[in-house]
Design a protein around this motif. Structure first.
Motif: not given
Length: 230
Positions: A4-5, A157-162, A190-196, A224-226
């Motif tokens: 969910y973004n 898990g999520i921290p490593t993949g992100a 994300l560093p850009t400010g995107q959040r999910y 995240q890449e998609i």
């Protein structure tokens, strides 16, 4: 699994981007089997957290030294003692009723059985926490909880993949592991400010211990890449 973004952080690079309208909250949500009840493992401690914040709002819970110590052990190190103590003190039915009243999957807690929940319910809970709504309206409590989740010690898990998808990405999450179950539920920035928000619940596949978390990391990286690029 449920993704969910959230809207970008106000004033961030992402918020100022020409594509910001595409990334407004909920526009890129996706899920698979997200309404299927699965073994929660220690992600159930998020439901203990939300219940205790409800009790704090009602004046029935405070941050005593014992509660702070127990809470930190529960979130950061995923220890069971404090969570089990709260289940015993308040009763399974009381906590289940509160969860049901939120519109989330219930009963999470059944005597003699492993706790169960759905990825959808965990997303709803994380959304309240990320946005400071519901029982997370107290900014100090919310910051404290998010701070503990940011430094929880199981980060494969999520921290490593992100972080593999984009260096500098931060994650506030809660994992669960039990027998062949490995789960992760997190708030990602994300560093850009995107959040999910992302919840991945896995079992089987000859998993044991923490062996499923690298798979969760791969899923996270791909998602995240998609959605946001690399």
């Amino acid at each position: 699994m449920s993704f969910y973004n959230l809207s970008p952080v106000a004033g961030s690079q992402a918020a100022k981007s020409s594509t910001a309208a595409v990334y407004q909250e909920g526009k890129l949500a996706a899920s698979a089997n997200a309404h299927t009840a699965e073994v929660a493992a220690s992600t159930f401690k998020l439901f203990i957290t939300v219940f205790l914040m409800k009790e704090k709002q009602a004046g029935n819970f405070s941050w005593t030294t014992a509660n702070q110590t127990g809470f930190e052990n529960m979130i950061v190190y995923s220890q069971n003692d404090y969570a089990d103590e709260q289940l015993s003190n308040y009763g399974l039915s009381t906590i289940n009723s509160f969860i049901a009243n939120q519109g989330w999957y219930s009963p999470v807690f059944v005597e003699g059985q492993d706790a169960e929940t759905t990825a959808t319910s965990l997303i709803y809970l994380l959304k309240q926490l990320a946005e400071g709504t519901g029982v997370f309206s107290n900014s100090s409590d919310r910051s404290y909880i998010l701070g503990l989740m940011k430094k929880q010690v199981y980060r494969k898990g999520i921290p490593t993949g992100a972080a593999e998808a984009l260096k500098g990405t931060t994650v506030q999450d809660k994992v669960g592991f039990l027998d062949d179950t490995n789960n992760d539920a997190g708030i990602v920035t994300l560093p850009t400010g995107q959040r999910y928000l992302l919840v991945v619940m896995t079992h089987g596949h000859n998993q044991s211990g923490f062996s499923g978390f690298p798979r969760i990391a791969k899923i996270t990286k791909h998602i995240q890449e998609i959605v946001y690029g690399s």
